[in-house]
Design a protein around this motif. Structure first.
Motif, PDB file in Angstrom:
ATOM      1  N   LEU A 171      32.485 -81.784  52.439  1.00  0.00           N
ATOM      2  CA  LEU A 171      31.543 -80.891  53.111  1.00  0.00           C
ATOM      3  C   LEU A 171      31.748 -79.446  52.658  1.00  0.00           C
ATOM      4  O   LEU A 171      30.787 -78.707  52.436  1.00  0.00           O
ATOM      5  N   LEU A 172      32.994 -79.042  52.500  1.00  0.00           N
ATOM      6  CA  LEU A 172      33.251 -77.682  52.023  1.00  0.00           C
ATOM      7  C   LEU A 172      32.802 -77.518  50.579  1.00  0.00           C
ATOM      8  O   LEU A 172      32.380 -76.424  50.174  1.00  0.00           O
ATOM      9  N   ARG A 173      32.836 -78.595  49.821  1.00  0.00           N
ATOM     10  CA  ARG A 173      32.288 -78.545  48.459  1.00  0.00           C
ATOM     11  C   ARG A 173      30.764 -78.369  48.519  1.00  0.00           C
ATOM     12  O   ARG A 173      30.175 -77.635  47.713  1.00  0.00           O
ATOM     13  N   ALA A 174      30.133 -79.008  49.499  1.00  0.00           N
ATOM     14  CA  ALA A 174      28.690 -78.837  49.678  1.00  0.00           C
ATOM     15  C   ALA A 174      28.359 -77.415  50.104  1.00  0.00           C
ATOM     16  O   ALA A 174      27.326 -76.863  49.716  1.00  0.00           O
ATOM     17  N   GLY A 183      28.643 -65.190  46.600  1.00  0.00           N
ATOM     18  CA  GLY A 183      28.508 -65.303  48.048  1.00  0.00           C
ATOM     19  C   GLY A 183      29.848 -65.552  48.711  1.00  0.00           C
ATOM     20  O   GLY A 183      30.856 -65.845  48.057  1.00  0.00           O
ATOM     21  N   THR A 184      29.865 -65.452  50.030  1.00  0.00           N
ATOM     22  CA  THR A 184      31.119 -65.496  50.770  1.00  0.00           C
ATOM     23  C   THR A 184      31.089 -66.529  51.882  1.00  0.00           C
ATOM     24  O   THR A 184      30.030 -67.020  52.285  1.00  0.00           O
ATOM     25  N   ALA A 185      32.279 -66.828  52.393  1.00  0.00           N
ATOM     26  CA  ALA A 185      32.439 -67.694  53.557  1.00  0.00           C
ATOM     27  C   ALA A 185      33.605 -67.172  54.370  1.00  0.00           C
ATOM     28  O   ALA A 185      34.568 -66.614  53.820  1.00  0.00           O
ATOM     29  N   ALA A 186      33.534 -67.338  55.673  1.00  0.00           N
ATOM     30  CA  ALA A 186      34.626 -66.919  56.543  1.00  0.00           C
ATOM     31  C   ALA A 186      34.784 -67.914  57.680  1.00  0.00           C
ATOM     32  O   ALA A 186      33.812 -68.521  58.141  1.00  0.00           O
ATOM     33  N   ALA A 201      36.832 -75.988  45.866  1.00  0.00           N
ATOM     34  CA  ALA A 201      35.369 -75.967  45.809  1.00  0.00           C
ATOM     35  C   ALA A 201      34.846 -74.803  44.986  1.00  0.00           C
ATOM     36  O   ALA A 201      33.667 -74.781  44.616  1.00  0.00           O
ATOM     37  N   GLY A 202      35.698 -73.818  44.686  1.00  0.00           N
ATOM     38  CA  GLY A 202      35.276 -72.724  43.835  1.00  0.00           C
ATOM     39  C   GLY A 202      35.339 -71.342  44.459  1.00  0.00           C
ATOM     40  O   GLY A 202      34.866 -70.367  43.872  1.00  0.00           O
ATOM     41  N   GLY A 220      36.560 -66.257  51.887  1.00  0.00           N
ATOM     42  CA  GLY A 220      36.465 -66.680  50.496  1.00  0.00           C
ATOM     43  C   GLY A 220      35.240 -66.103  49.822  1.00  0.00           C
ATOM     44  O   GLY A 220      34.232 -65.821  50.474  1.00  0.00           O
ATOM     45  N   ARG A 221      35.333 -65.916  48.513  1.00  0.00           N
ATOM     46  CA  ARG A 221      34.197 -65.466  47.708  1.00  0.00           C
ATOM     47  C   ARG A 221      34.005 -66.444  46.562  1.00  0.00           C
ATOM     48  O   ARG A 221      34.965 -66.781  45.854  1.00  0.00           O
ATOM     49  N   LEU A 222      32.765 -66.917  46.407  1.00  0.00           N
ATOM     50  CA  LEU A 222      32.498 -67.906  45.374  1.00  0.00           C
ATOM     51  C   LEU A 222      32.642 -67.285  43.985  1.00  0.00           C
ATOM     52  O   LEU A 222      31.999 -66.285  43.672  1.00  0.00           O
ATOM     53  N   THR A 223      33.496 -67.883  43.182  1.00  0.00           N
ATOM     54  CA  THR A 223      33.751 -67.351  41.844  1.00  0.00           C
ATOM     55  C   THR A 223      33.341 -68.311  40.742  1.00  0.00           C
ATOM     56  O   THR A 223      33.270 -67.913  39.573  1.00  0.00           O
ATOM     57  N   ARG A 224      33.077 -69.558  41.083  1.00  0.00           N
ATOM     58  CA  ARG A 224      32.730 -70.521  40.049  1.00  0.00           C
ATOM     59  C   ARG A 224      31.321 -70.267  39.534  1.00  0.00           C
ATOM     60  O   ARG A 224      30.457 -69.745  40.245  1.00  0.00           O
ATOM     61  N   ALA A 225      31.067 -70.646  38.322  1.00  0.00           N
ATOM     62  CA  ALA A 225      29.736 -70.530  37.747  1.00  0.00           C
ATOM     63  C   ALA A 225      28.864 -71.655  38.278  1.00  0.00           C
ATOM     64  O   ALA A 225      29.346 -72.731  38.624  1.00  0.00           O
ATOM     65  N   GLU A 226      27.554 -71.408  38.299  1.00  0.00           N
ATOM     66  CA  GLU A 226      26.633 -72.461  38.774  1.00  0.00           C
ATOM     67  C   GLU A 226      26.576 -73.589  37.767  1.00  0.00           C
ATOM     68  O   GLU A 226      26.703 -73.387  36.573  1.00  0.00           O
TER      69      GLU A 226
END
Length: 226
Positions: A171-174, A183-186, A201-202, A220-226
């Motif tokens: 789910l966190l990968r989704a 983008g970010t998550a907290a 998850a990236g 967290g901040r998304l760092t992976r490429a799309e």
């Protein structure tokens, strides 16, 4: 999916989810908790402006929406706010009203929400407010097929120890799959397995001071490429 509504107990006016034996928000100050964890944790309101999309795991009382809406209004920047939430057990409107009565500064926002939205309403453009879409059902099923992407995520499921389904690695990968680049998550949780899953998850994950009695939380901040 399920249309089962939330079953509640109450403690000092705060709703407790009977299924998870966990409060919907801090017994100390739910509004301040939301501002610390979900707004500050996502660098908000500094990032507000343009068309900004927030997504959330767990709509609950709607408190996070209302606190965000108030902050958006105060920031007074051009653009539109979109708020999508994934909720398996929607709360009855009369229970939401009772829970939100604890936050008189949010009264105008709560009145609009309660007048214009009901569980299962689909997408609703709230008067002078955000576009709200609460997606009812198990997020493990509904999130992977969602067509949107969020600028910021509020990961607000009940305690991982009591509601592990909302913290599973898949789910966190989704969540990452439905986050815009950068983008970010907290989340209020600082559990090691959650930080590891977000990293895998990236997200670039940081542990920072939590709210109230909680020593730490996670951002967290998304760092992976799309």
């Amino acid at each position: 999916m399920t249309d089962q509504t939330a079953k509640l107990d109450w403690k000092g006016g705060v709703p407790i989810a009977r299924a998870f034996d966990d409060p919907y928000y801090s017994l100390e100050n739910g509004l301040a908790e939301t501002e610390h964890v979900f707004l500050a944790g996502n660098d908000l309101p500094a990032r507000f402006g343009g068309d900004f999309h927030i997504a959330e795991l767990g709509f609950g009382t709607g408190l996070n929406l209302l606190v965000t809406w108030a902050a958006w209004d105060k920031a007074a920047r051009p653009g539109e706010l979109h708020f999508t939430s994934f909720e398996a057990f929607p709360m009855e409107p009369h229970d939401m009203r009772a829970a939100l009565a604890n936050f008189p500064t949010l009264f105008p926002y709560a009145e609009t929400l309660l007048a214009e939205w009901t569980p299962g309403a689909g997408t609703v453009a709230l008067t002078d407010g955000p576009t709200l879409h609460v997606i009812i059902g198990d997020a493990r099923e509904t999130l992977p097929v969602w067509q949107g992407k969020a600028d910021a995520w509020f990961l607000d499921g009940f305690s991982p120890a009591k509601n592990p389904e909302l913290w599973e690695p898949d789910l966190l990968r989704a969540v990452a799959d439905h986050t815009k680049p950068g983008g970010t998550a907290a989340t209020y949780s600082a559990a090691g397995h959650i930080r590891r899953s977000l990293t895998e998850a990236g997200f670039a994950v940081t542990r920072i001071p939590g709210y109230g009695r909680k020593r730490h939380m996670t951002r967290g901040r998304l760092t992976r490429a799309e």
